[in-house]
Motif scaffolding. Sequence first.
Motif: not given
Ligand SMILES: Cc1cc2nc3c(=O)[nH]c(=O)nc-3n(C[C@H](O)[C@H](O)[C@H](O)COP(=O)(O)OP(=O)(O)OC[C@H]3O[C@@H](n4cnc5c(N)ncnc54)[C@H](O)[C@@H]3O)c2cc1C
Length: 449
Positions: A104, A153, A161, A163, A208, A213, A293
């Motif tokens: 992830s 995903a 993207v 969505t 998130p 981006a 985040g």
């Molecule tokens: C463009 C972007 C910028 C980010 N900036 C920061 C930041 O500045 N600081 C911070 O702390 N965290 C940021 N994040 C969030 C971080 O990168 C992780 O997504 C978050 O911590 C969730 O982690 P996780 O392991 O629970 O997610 P995971 O279990 O890895 O799951 C990710 C989920 O997010 C969804 N996803 C991924 N990309 C997108 C997207 N572009 N649009 C919609 N859904 C999406 C997928 O469908 C997936 O289900 C950002 C995320 C994105 C997409």
Amino acid sequence: MSSTVKEFLDQVVAGGTCTGCGLCAGLDASQKSYMRATPKGPRPVISVDHEIPEMIRQCCAGHRIDYPGLYRQHYGQVPENWLTGIISEVYTGYCTDETIRRNSSSGGVLTAVLCYLLESGEIDAAVVVTQGIPEPEKASVVIASSTAEIQAASQSVYVPVSTLDILNRLDPQKRYAITCLPEQSAALRVLQQQGHANALSIKYVLGPYTGTAIYPAAIETFQRINGVKKQDAVTSLKWRAGEWPGYLEIITRSGKVLRSPKVYYNFLIPFFVTNASLQSMDFANEFADLAVGDAWSPEFESQGQGFSVVVSRNEKMTTLLKELQQKGVLSLRKEPLESASAMHGHMIDFKKRGSYIRNRMRRMFGRKAPDFGYKPASVGIKRIMVELVISAIFVLGKTRLLRLMLYLLPERIIGPLFNTLRLKWKKVSRKTKRQGLESYAVVITEKQP
Ligand SMILES: Cc1cc2nc3c(=O)[nH]c(=O)nc-3n(C[C@H](O)[C@H](O)[C@H](O)COP(=O)(O)OP(=O)(O)OC[C@H]3O[C@@H](n4cnc5c(N)ncnc54)[C@H](O)[C@@H]3O)c2cc1C
């Protein structure tokens, strides 16, 4: 309302504020409008015969979303804390399944919650964003009806993207969860308030925290500056491969493997940051039931493995998280809001004051900027000066000349160099960027109904 819906949407695109979310195409009952891939991400092509309702004017994130009004409708009140929005509980933690956690972005919490919702029959499918569809270097929205598809995903996709163009493919008789970026979550809530049947089929909005981006053109530049030839096609791309915080990993047909740690490939941001990132005032995904985040703090970063900040915005989500904790699916620890916010102070300021200043500057120069119905009650002159420096870097970074200069510096030099400069700048601007943040108040500019 003088312009037609098509004129209105074409103006949003021409004005440079379209976020590429796909909502307009997703609302077109005729299904004749669609999203087209461009170097700046997806952009709508609106058919002259479209059937997009007038309400698009109230939920197009490139134009206007009335956050205070939406707060009253969705939560019944405006937040006390405008930095992070209305919160039920804040945790730090991770998913206990090692494979999910490792694959992830941070702690795998989004993937784990989606899988649980599907397995427990709470939803029929999850609408997720998957890298590699339809081609390895592209990403698309997917309706996932198995946990394998949800897990495929995992990881953030840092290019835009579309969505929400999925909306007209949803079955209003089914129940979905969706992952959305902040403005997409807000737009979706507006639709739900208006009783849009397909939007109402979405029972859970997860998303998130979203800082910046980058445009898809960044991927190609990254390959070229690393010596990958144009004809050497990408066979795999991961934004957060390996141990948290992970690295960008690109594998090409010839077997070339490019790996750049997250903190190094951030150097692409000044050159390719999207306008949507610069204009949004929502960092913490204020209208998602669950916002997640990275848990940036020395305590967690020293452990690696992957830790998330987990924000539940209502009782129902908090109950679900507690259930997942009890079942051993998630490991969560309650986190005081102050320490959770401190992990993201820079980015919160970047959105809550920075975006306001940047949008204002755009208007001063006669350009369009979206309106979110509120503004910071006060912004000091020092903070404005800091923003002038940041904005100048973004403006210069996007010029052809500066982008060409990227080709002169190998990534192994510019990556660490950029990271050092970024950390220095963070240190220098820290006082100004944090000053007054704890007492951040807003003035509501949107007329109340
Ligand atoms: C463009 C972007 C910028 C980010 N900036 C920061 C930041 O500045 N600081 C911070 O702390 N965290 C940021 N994040 C969030 C971080 O990168 C992780 O997504 C978050 O911590 C969730 O982690 P996780 O392991 O629970 O997610 P995971 O279990 O890895 O799951 C990710 C989920 O997010 C969804 N996803 C991924 N990309 C997108 C997207 N572009 N649009 C919609 N859904 C999406 C997928 O469908 C997936 O289900 C950002 C995320 C994105 C997409």
